[in-house]
Design a protein around this motif. Structure first.
Motif, PDB file in Angstrom:
ATOM      1  N   ALA A  18       0.835  -1.201   0.000  1.00 18.58           N
ATOM      2  CA  ALA A  18       0.000   0.000   0.000  1.00 18.58           C
ATOM      3  C   ALA A  18       0.869   1.250   0.000  1.00 18.58           C
ATOM      4  O   ALA A  18       0.623   2.200  -0.761  1.00 18.58           O
ATOM      5  N   ALA A  19       1.913   1.260   0.849  1.00 23.75           N
ATOM      6  CA  ALA A  19       2.807   2.420   0.919  1.00 23.75           C
ATOM      7  C   ALA A  19       3.525   2.628  -0.410  1.00 23.75           C
ATOM      8  O   ALA A  19       3.635   3.763  -0.908  1.00 23.75           O
ATOM      9  N   ALA A  20       4.026   1.544  -0.994  1.00 22.91           N
ATOM     10  CA  ALA A  20       4.770   1.653  -2.247  1.00 22.91           C
ATOM     11  C   ALA A  20       3.896   2.168  -3.380  1.00 22.91           C
ATOM     12  O   ALA A  20       4.320   3.011  -4.180  1.00 22.91           O
ATOM     13  N   THR A  21       2.665   1.668  -3.464  1.00 22.22           N
ATOM     14  CA  THR A  21       1.794   2.081  -4.571  1.00 22.22           C
ATOM     15  C   THR A  21       1.308   3.514  -4.393  1.00 22.22           C
ATOM     16  O   THR A  21       1.255   4.279  -5.357  1.00 22.22           O
ATOM     17  N   GLY A 207      10.559   7.476  -4.046  1.00 23.86           N
ATOM     18  CA  GLY A 207       9.644   6.493  -4.634  1.00 23.86           C
ATOM     19  C   GLY A 207      10.328   5.213  -5.054  1.00 23.86           C
ATOM     20  O   GLY A 207       9.808   4.113  -4.836  1.00 23.86           O
ATOM     21  N   ILE A 208      11.506   5.318  -5.660  1.00 20.83           N
ATOM     22  CA  ILE A 208      12.217   4.128  -6.129  1.00 20.83           C
ATOM     23  C   ILE A 208      12.668   3.273  -4.954  1.00 20.83           C
ATOM     24  O   ILE A 208      12.563   2.038  -4.975  1.00 20.83           O
ATOM     25  N   ILE A 209      13.158   3.905  -3.890  1.00 22.05           N
ATOM     26  CA  ILE A 209      13.584   3.160  -2.699  1.00 22.05           C
ATOM     27  C   ILE A 209      12.417   2.363  -2.128  1.00 22.05           C
ATOM     28  O   ILE A 209      12.543   1.176  -1.803  1.00 22.05           O
ATOM     29  N   VAL A 210      11.250   2.997  -2.031  1.00 23.40           N
ATOM     30  CA  VAL A 210      10.081   2.326  -1.456  1.00 23.40           C
ATOM     31  C   VAL A 210       9.589   1.205  -2.361  1.00 23.40           C
ATOM     32  O   VAL A 210       9.280   0.103  -1.900  1.00 23.40           O
ATOM     33  N   VAL A 214       9.229  -3.916  -2.110  1.00 17.27           N
ATOM     34  CA  VAL A 214       8.078  -4.823  -2.083  1.00 17.27           C
ATOM     35  C   VAL A 214       8.321  -6.024  -2.986  1.00 17.27           C
ATOM     36  O   VAL A 214       9.121  -5.983  -3.911  1.00 17.27           O
ATOM     37  N   SER A 215       7.608  -7.106  -2.692  1.00 15.68           N
ATOM     38  CA  SER A 215       7.747  -8.334  -3.472  1.00 15.68           C
ATOM     39  C   SER A 215       6.851  -8.290  -4.700  1.00 15.68           C
ATOM     40  O   SER A 215       5.910  -7.494  -4.780  1.00 15.68           O
ATOM     41  N   GLU A 216       7.146  -9.160  -5.674  1.00 12.26           N
ATOM     42  CA  GLU A 216       6.355  -9.254  -6.894  1.00 12.26           C
ATOM     43  C   GLU A 216       4.937  -9.712  -6.569  1.00 12.26           C
ATOM     44  O   GLU A 216       4.682 -10.350  -5.540  1.00 12.26           O
TER      45      GLU A 216
END
Length: 462
Positions: A18-21, A207-210, A214-216
Motif C-alpha cells: 500500500a505504501a509503495a503504490t 519512490g524508487i527506494i520504497v 516490495v515483493s512481486e
C-alpha cells in the motif's frame, strides 16, 4: 457476517505494498499535475506567446492532451512487458521516465530565449510523461489488488487511486506557495514556475527506494511458475475482449473528463484570466490554487471511501452513486466559480470532488476483476489509456474553446454532463464482478459474464 482474518505477516506485506503504490503514484501524478497547472497558469505566455493570449492558452492545453495520445503506446509497452517479466520492474522504469521528463521541463529555455525550439522540446517531454503515465497506473493497481485478499480489494486498490488526489494536493500546494510567498507576480513567470518541476528529483529517489522494497505480485509469480505468460498479451486482449475494453474505457472517460476540469488546469485558467484578456472571473492565482488544494482533500477522502464501500455494496453500485452525485452538481459548479469568491470556488470544487472520488476509488479493483491474469496488465493499462483519451485528453482545450466560442461556461457544463451520461450508460451495461477469483487457474471464469445482456445465458450454463 465477519470477514476472513488476515495473518500478521500478510498484513505487513499489504502495508508495504500500500505504501509503495500510494507513494509511487503520488509522485507520478504530482509530476503530471504540475505540468497541467503550469499549462493553465504560465505556459501560454512562456512558450506560445506569439499566438496571442487566447490561442496560446488553447495550444498550451493541447500539449496536455497530446500526452494522452501517447498513453496507449506506454500502456501497450508496459502491459506487454508487465505481463511477461512482472509488475514490479515496470513500476520502477515508469517512475524513472516520468521523473527525468519532469526535471528536464524545469530547466527548459523559453520561447523568448530559443524561439520555436522551446515549444518543440516542451511537447517532446510532455510525450515522455504520457508514455510513463500510460504504463505506471496498471502496474501500481495490480500490485495493490493482486496482493489483497478478495474481500478487501477495493480498500487496497484505493491506495494507488488516492495517490492521484495527493499528487494534485502537492502540485497545487507547491504552486500556491510559489505564487503567494516565494515568487509572487513576475518572479513566478521568470523562475518560480521551475521549482516545482525540479523538486521531482527528490520525490523520485524516495519512490524508487520504497517500490524496490516490495515483493512481486503473487498472481504474476503463479503465472511464472506455471509458465503461462501470454506471448502476445495485447493481441489476445483485443481478439477476445475488445467490447469489454471499450465499455470499461467509457466508464473511466466520464470520470476523467470531469476530473480534468480541475486537474488539467482549466479551472485554474478560467478563474484567473483577467477581463482584459477575455476572462470572465479574474481572480488572483494563489486563492484559486488554494481552493483546488482544498478540494483535492475532499477528492482524496471520497476516493478512499469509494474503495472501502465497494467491498461492501459492489463496484457497480458505488459507481452509480458516484454518477448521480456528479450529475447533481455539474450545473452548480460554474455559477459558484463565477462569483469570483474563493470560498464559493472551494465549495463548488469540493461538491464536484465528491462525485470524482466515488467514480474513481473502486476503479483499480473494478478493472482488475474484468481481465484474466495472463493479460491483466495489458487489459487494465490499455483500457485506462483509452478512457483517458476519450475523456480527459482534450477536455481542458475543448472547454477553453467552448467558453471562447459561446462566452459562457454553461456550454462546458453541458459537454461534461453529456460525457457523464455516456459513462453512466456504459456502467449499467457491465455486470458487477466484485470478488471474482484473480488467480491464473480461474482464466475460464474470467472470460464470461461481463455484460448485463449475457447474464442469463451464463447463469443458465453454470
Amino acid at each position: 457476517m465477519s470477514s476472513p482474518s488476515v495473518p500478521e505477516k500478510t498484513r505487513r506485506e499489504l502495508r508495504r505494498v500500500a505504501a509503495a503504490t500510494v507513494i509511487g503514484t503520488t509522485i507520478e501524478w504530482y509530476d503530471f499535475f504540475v505540468y497541467a497547472s503550469a499549462a493553465g497558469l504560465v505556459f501560454g505566455r512562456l512558450f506560445f506567446e506569439p499566438m496571442g493570449p487566447q490561442a496560446a492558452t488553447i495550444i498550451a492545453f493541447a500539449t496536455v492532451g497530446v500526452s494522452f495520445l501517447f498513453r496507449p503506446l506506454g500502456a501497450f509497452i508496459a502491459g506487454h512487458f508487465g505481463d511477461k517479466i512482472g509488475r514490479k520492474a515496470m513500476l520502477v522504469i515508469t517512475l524513472l521516465l516520468m521523473g527525468a521528463a519532469t526535471t528536464l521541463i524545469g530547466i527548459l529555455p523559453t520561447y523568448e530565449q530559443v524561439g520555436i525550439l522551446a515549444p518543440v522540446l516542451l511537447t517532446l517531454l510532455r510525450i515522455l510523461q504520457g508514455l510513463s503515465t500510460g504504463g505506471e497506473w496498471g502496474g501500481a493497481v495490480l500490485m495493490a489488488v493482486e496482493h489483497a485478499p478478495s474481500h478487501r480489494r477495493g480498500r487496497y486498490g484505493a491506495f494507488p487511486q488516492i495517490g492521484v488526489p495527493i499528487g494534485l494536493l502537492l502540485a497545487s500546494g507547491v504552486l500556491a506557495l510559489m505564487t503567494g510567498v516565494i515568487s509572487p507576480g513576475e518572479a513566478f513567470l521568470e523562475w518560480g514556475w521551475r521549482v516545482p518541476f525540479l523538486l521531482s528529483v527528490v520525490l523520485i529517489a524516495v519512490g524508487i527506494i520504497v517500490r524496490r522494497a516490495v515483493s512481486e505480485s503473487p498472481v504474476f509469480s503463479e503465472i511464472s511458475e506455471r509458465k503461462e505468460q501470454s506471448s502476445m498479451p495485447v493481441v489476445q486482449l483485443f481478439r477476445r475482449h475488445s467490447l469489454l475494453v471499450l465499455l470499461a474505457a467509457l466508464t473511466f472517460a466520464g470520470n476523467n473528463a470531469a476530473g480534468y476540469l480541475t486537474t488539467g488546469g482549466f479551472i485554474q485558467n478560467y478563474a484567473t484570466t483577467p477581463e482584459a484578456e477575455g476572462g470572465l472571473v479574474g481572480m488572483e492565482r494563489t486563492p484559486v490554487l488554494l481552493a483546488v488544494t482544498g478540494a483535492s482533500i475532499v477528492w482524496l477522502i471520497f476516493t478512499f471511501l469509494a474503495g472501502v464501500i465497494s467491498d461492501r455494496i459492489g463496484r457497480k453500485n458505488t459507481y452509480i452513486i458516484g454518477w448521480i452525485s456528479f450529475l447533481a452538481v455539474v450545473f452548480v459548479l460554474f455559477p459558484l466559480v463565477n462569483t469570483g469568491n474563493a470560498w464559493f470556488l472551494l465549495l463548488g470544487l469540493s461538491l464536484f470532488s465528491i462525485g470524482n472520488g466515488l467514480t474513481y476509488g473502486q476503479q483499480a479493483a473494478y478493472f482488475s476483476e474484468l481481465f484474466p491474469a495472463s493479460i491483466r496488465y495489458s487489459g487494465v493499462s490499455i483500457t485506462y489509456a483509452i478512457g483517458a483519451i476519450l475523456g480527459g485528453a482534450f477536455a481542458p482545450m475543448i472547454s477553453t474553446a467552448l467558453v471562447a466560442a459561446t462566452g459562457t461556461a454553461l456550454s462546458v457544463a453541458l459537454y461534461i454532463g453529456g460525457v457523464m451520461v455516456i459513462a453512466f450508460t456504459a456502467t449499467l451495461l457491465l455486470c458487477d464482478r466484485t470478488g471474482v477469483p484473480l488467480g491464473a487457474s480461474y482464466e475460464v471464469e474470467q472470460t464470461r459474464g461481463h455484460f448485463v445482456w449475457q447474464r442469463h445465458s451464463v447463469e443458465s450454463t453454470g
